[in-house]
Design an enzyme around this catalytic site. Structure first.
Site, short mmCIF file in Angstrom:
data_model
loop_
_atom_site.label_atom_id
_atom_site.label_comp_id
_atom_site.label_asym_id
_atom_site.label_seq_id
_atom_site.Cartn_x
_atom_site.Cartn_y
_atom_site.Cartn_z
N LYS A 69 2.20 -26.20 2.89
CA LYS A 69 0.79 -25.94 3.19
C LYS A 69 -0.03 -26.47 2.03
O LYS A 69 0.26 -26.17 0.87
CB LYS A 69 0.58 -24.41 3.33
CG LYS A 69 -0.83 -24.03 3.78
CD LYS A 69 -0.96 -24.08 5.29
CE LYS A 69 -2.40 -24.04 5.77
NZ LYS A 69 -3.12 -25.34 5.70
N LYS A 93 0.91 -20.52 -5.06
CA LYS A 93 -0.23 -19.79 -4.50
C LYS A 93 0.16 -19.06 -3.22
O LYS A 93 -0.20 -17.90 -3.01
CB LYS A 93 -1.35 -20.80 -4.22
CG LYS A 93 -2.72 -20.19 -4.15
CD LYS A 93 -3.75 -21.23 -3.81
CE LYS A 93 -3.93 -22.29 -4.88
NZ LYS A 93 -5.02 -23.22 -4.55
N LYS A 105 0.62 -31.04 -0.60
CA LYS A 105 -0.73 -31.54 -0.91
C LYS A 105 -0.79 -33.01 -0.53
O LYS A 105 0.24 -33.69 -0.47
CB LYS A 105 -1.02 -31.40 -2.41
CG LYS A 105 -2.49 -31.37 -2.74
CD LYS A 105 -3.11 -30.00 -2.48
CE LYS A 105 -4.58 -29.97 -2.76
NZ LYS A 105 -5.11 -28.59 -2.68
N THR A 189 -12.63 -19.70 0.31
CA THR A 189 -12.18 -19.91 -1.08
C THR A 189 -13.11 -19.18 -2.04
O THR A 189 -12.66 -18.42 -2.91
CB THR A 189 -12.12 -21.42 -1.40
OG1 THR A 189 -11.20 -22.01 -0.48
CG2 THR A 189 -11.65 -21.67 -2.80
N ASN A 220 -18.47 -26.66 -1.42
CA ASN A 220 -18.07 -25.57 -0.53
C ASN A 220 -17.79 -24.27 -1.31
O ASN A 220 -18.40 -23.24 -1.07
CB ASN A 220 -16.83 -26.04 0.25
CG ASN A 220 -16.16 -24.94 1.04
OD1 ASN A 220 -15.71 -23.94 0.49
ND2 ASN A 220 -16.13 -25.09 2.35
N SER A 357 -6.65 -20.05 5.95
CA SER A 357 -5.95 -21.13 6.66
C SER A 357 -4.72 -20.56 7.38
O SER A 357 -4.41 -20.94 8.51
CB SER A 357 -5.48 -22.20 5.69
OG SER A 357 -6.50 -23.15 5.49
P1 NAD Z 1 -16.45 -29.93 -2.60
O1 NAD Z 1 -16.15 -31.36 -2.42
O2 NAD Z 1 -17.11 -29.19 -1.49
O3 NAD Z 1 -17.35 -29.74 -3.90
C1 NAD Z 1 -17.02 -30.27 -5.14
C2 NAD Z 1 -18.22 -30.11 -6.05
O4 NAD Z 1 -17.87 -30.56 -7.36
C3 NAD Z 1 -19.45 -30.92 -5.64
O5 NAD Z 1 -20.61 -30.17 -5.87
C4 NAD Z 1 -19.42 -32.13 -6.60
O6 NAD Z 1 -20.71 -32.67 -6.83
C5 NAD Z 1 -18.88 -31.44 -7.82
N1 NAD Z 1 -18.31 -32.38 -8.77
C6 NAD Z 1 -17.56 -33.49 -8.54
N2 NAD Z 1 -17.27 -34.10 -9.71
C7 NAD Z 1 -17.83 -33.36 -10.68
C8 NAD Z 1 -17.89 -33.45 -12.09
N3 NAD Z 1 -17.29 -34.47 -12.72
N4 NAD Z 1 -18.54 -32.48 -12.77
C9 NAD Z 1 -19.13 -31.45 -12.11
N5 NAD Z 1 -19.13 -31.31 -10.80
C10 NAD Z 1 -18.48 -32.25 -10.09
O7 NAD Z 1 -15.08 -29.25 -3.03
P2 NAD Z 1 -14.66 -27.72 -2.90
O8 NAD Z 1 -13.93 -27.57 -1.62
O9 NAD Z 1 -15.80 -26.84 -3.24
O10 NAD Z 1 -13.55 -27.64 -4.05
C11 NAD Z 1 -13.92 -27.40 -5.40
C12 NAD Z 1 -12.65 -27.05 -6.18
O11 NAD Z 1 -12.06 -25.92 -5.58
C13 NAD Z 1 -11.58 -28.13 -6.21
O12 NAD Z 1 -10.92 -28.11 -7.45
C14 NAD Z 1 -10.62 -27.72 -5.13
O13 NAD Z 1 -9.32 -28.19 -5.36
C15 NAD Z 1 -10.70 -26.22 -5.27
N6 NAD Z 1 -10.30 -25.53 -4.06
C16 NAD Z 1 -10.98 -25.68 -2.89
C17 NAD Z 1 -10.53 -25.01 -1.76
C18 NAD Z 1 -11.26 -25.09 -0.45
O14 NAD Z 1 -10.79 -24.46 0.53
N7 NAD Z 1 -12.40 -25.74 -0.37
C19 NAD Z 1 -9.38 -24.22 -1.83
C20 NAD Z 1 -8.73 -24.08 -3.04
C21 NAD Z 1 -9.20 -24.75 -4.16
#
Ligand code: NAD
Length: 431
Positions: A69, A93, A105, A189, A220, A357
């Protein structure tokens, strides 16, 4: 030889946790080697007629406790070592949350902001054509990650269903609701991290109105935790995205900040009413400066490796909530521990996404769909339960929460692996 540093860094947690976890050395050895890693190339016809070749990866780290997953990320800097590390974290996790899944992944090397919607759809479908033999509801179930969203998951599930010639929504989670997505997945998340903070609030005796928060990354997950903390009265004073950040000592009007970011694709301190937004005074700051602010809670919610040996000593937050995967390097982790920063580790803090999920996968397979309130309740119950189990392990062994989370995960994975027999069993006929 490709650089495997990111994966090897991630594995360091195994060795740290090994001494406290109920796990056989053979199981540790198995976890050091992903079960399957594939690299694919995806030719995409661009809108101007040219063909571009994109590179993609899918790694299934372990599937002893259930199908792999893990999300698919679209990012220009994705590489195989990072995808392996992320898959390993997913194994841990899922075990932390006691989900019947292993870890996987995927990633595609692309800057999706440079693609048109049609190019993005072709790329998403092309990736599934390449990996279709390696994924499936019973083998490996992808989901969204950085720069992939529910619409992309919808395209991917549709492409897989076409290849299999049967409607197969359970192959992918994080889909749009009308295509079999779960209510409550979109903000899961951020919500999971928020539920962790609500438990932490009890430990600290915090009153939300006295607590300041800075969030790096306003996508997100970052937006979801901002909205929930704001509704409780927490004071969000700084936020950033890839173009930099804004700071306001008095705090932001968070619903307006979210509206401006999503509608105008711009992070600015505004107050919006009746569709009109006026700018409220704030200061700009860099992503690096945001990490060093004097706040109570720091939430890295963007990319990995942002807190390093170079800047960790300058982190002033009392509590760090790892919404991003791997935002703290191992060297930085030791420095934060020394400074007494309370770290809520990624494999717990951001596990809300994979947990919902899992709920989506269950609903797709049973055909019985839950209300949003049911999803929230079930998520909260799991987060609270695992938060306090990890806290208890941390106290019992006098270790930090990250080590405790790995001890917790490895004990569960270890039991599954050794149930298939160990060297002692096969040599002496006993376990
Ligand atoms: P997303 O694409 O919706 O948002 C990412 C955000 O990070 C955006 O606002 C972008 O502008 C910003 N960003 C990108 N590069 C950057 C930088 N260099 N400095 C500062 N900000 C920057 O992604 P998300 O889904 O919100 O995921 C964010 C983190 O959470 C990731 O590390 C992801 O692996 C982790 N995560 C997400 C989920 C999920 O379900 N969405 C689950 C587990 C972990």
């Amino acid at each position: 030889m490709p650089d495997d540093t990111v994966f090897r860094d991630a594995l360091r947690n195994l060795d740290r946790a090994f001494q406290y976890a109920d796990i056989h050395p053979e199981a540790i050895e198995r976890l050091k080697h992903p079960k399957l890693s594939i690299e694919v190339t995806i030719p995409v016809r661009m809108d101007d007629g040219q063909m571009r070749i994109f590179r993609g990866y899918r790694v299934r780290h372990d599937d002893t406790r259930g199908p792999g997953k893990g999300g698919i990320r679209f990012h220009p800097e994705v590489d195989l070592s990072e995808v392996k590390a992320l898959a390993f974290w997913m194994t841990c996790k899922c075990a932390v949350m006691n989900l019947p899944f292993g870890g996987a992944k995927g990633g595609v090397v692309v800057n999706p902001k440079e693609l048109s919607p049609l190019e993005l759809e072709r790329l998403s479908r092309g990736f599934i054509q390449r990996v279709a033999d390696f994924i499936g509801p019973e083998t490996d179930v992808p989901a969204p990650d950085i720069y992939t969203n529910s619409m992309i998951m919808g395209w991917m599930a549709d492409e897989y269903s076409k290849i299999r010639r049967q409607f197969t929504p359970a192959v992918i989670t994080g889909k749009p609701i009308p295509l079999g997505g779960s209510l409550g997945r979109e903000d899961a998340t951020g919500r999971g991290a928020y539920y962790c903070l609500k438990e932490h609030e009890k430990q600290r005796g915090w009153h939300p109105q006295d607590v300041t928060v800075a969030i790096q990354g306003f996508g997100n997950a970052g937006q979801a935790i901002a909205r929930l903390l704001d509704a409780d009265g927490y004071n969000l004073v700084a936020v950033s995205d890839s173009s930099g950040g804004v700071y306001r000592k008095e705090g932001f009007h968070v619903p307006s900040l979210i509206q401006a970011k999503n509608e105008r694709k711009k992070l600015e301190s505004v107050y919006c009413r009746d569709g009109l937004c006026e700018v409220i005074e704030s200061e700009t700051l860099t992503n690096e400066e945001l990490l060093e602010l004097d706040v109570d809670i720091l939430v890295p919610a963007a990319l990995g490796n942002v807190i390093t040996a170079e800047n960790a000593a300058r982190v002033r937050a009392a509590t760090l909530v790892e919404v991003a995967n791997g935002p703290v390097t191992p060297e930085a982790d030791a420095i934060l521990h020394e400074k007494g920063v309370f770290v809520i580790p990624d494999i717990l803090a951001n596990a809300g996404g994979v947990t919902v999920s899992y709920f989506e996968w269950v609903q797709n397979r049973t055909g019985l769909y839950w209300t949003e309130a049911e999803v929230h309740d079930r998520l909260r119950e799991r987060v609270e339960r695992e938060y306090w189990k990890i806290d208890e392990l941390a106290q019992r062994h006098a270790i930090d929460r990250r080590a405790a989370a790995y001890v917790h995960a490895l004990s569960r994975i270890g039991k599954a692996l050794t149930a298939q027999g160990t060297e002692e069993y096969f040599r002496n006929g006993k376990r």
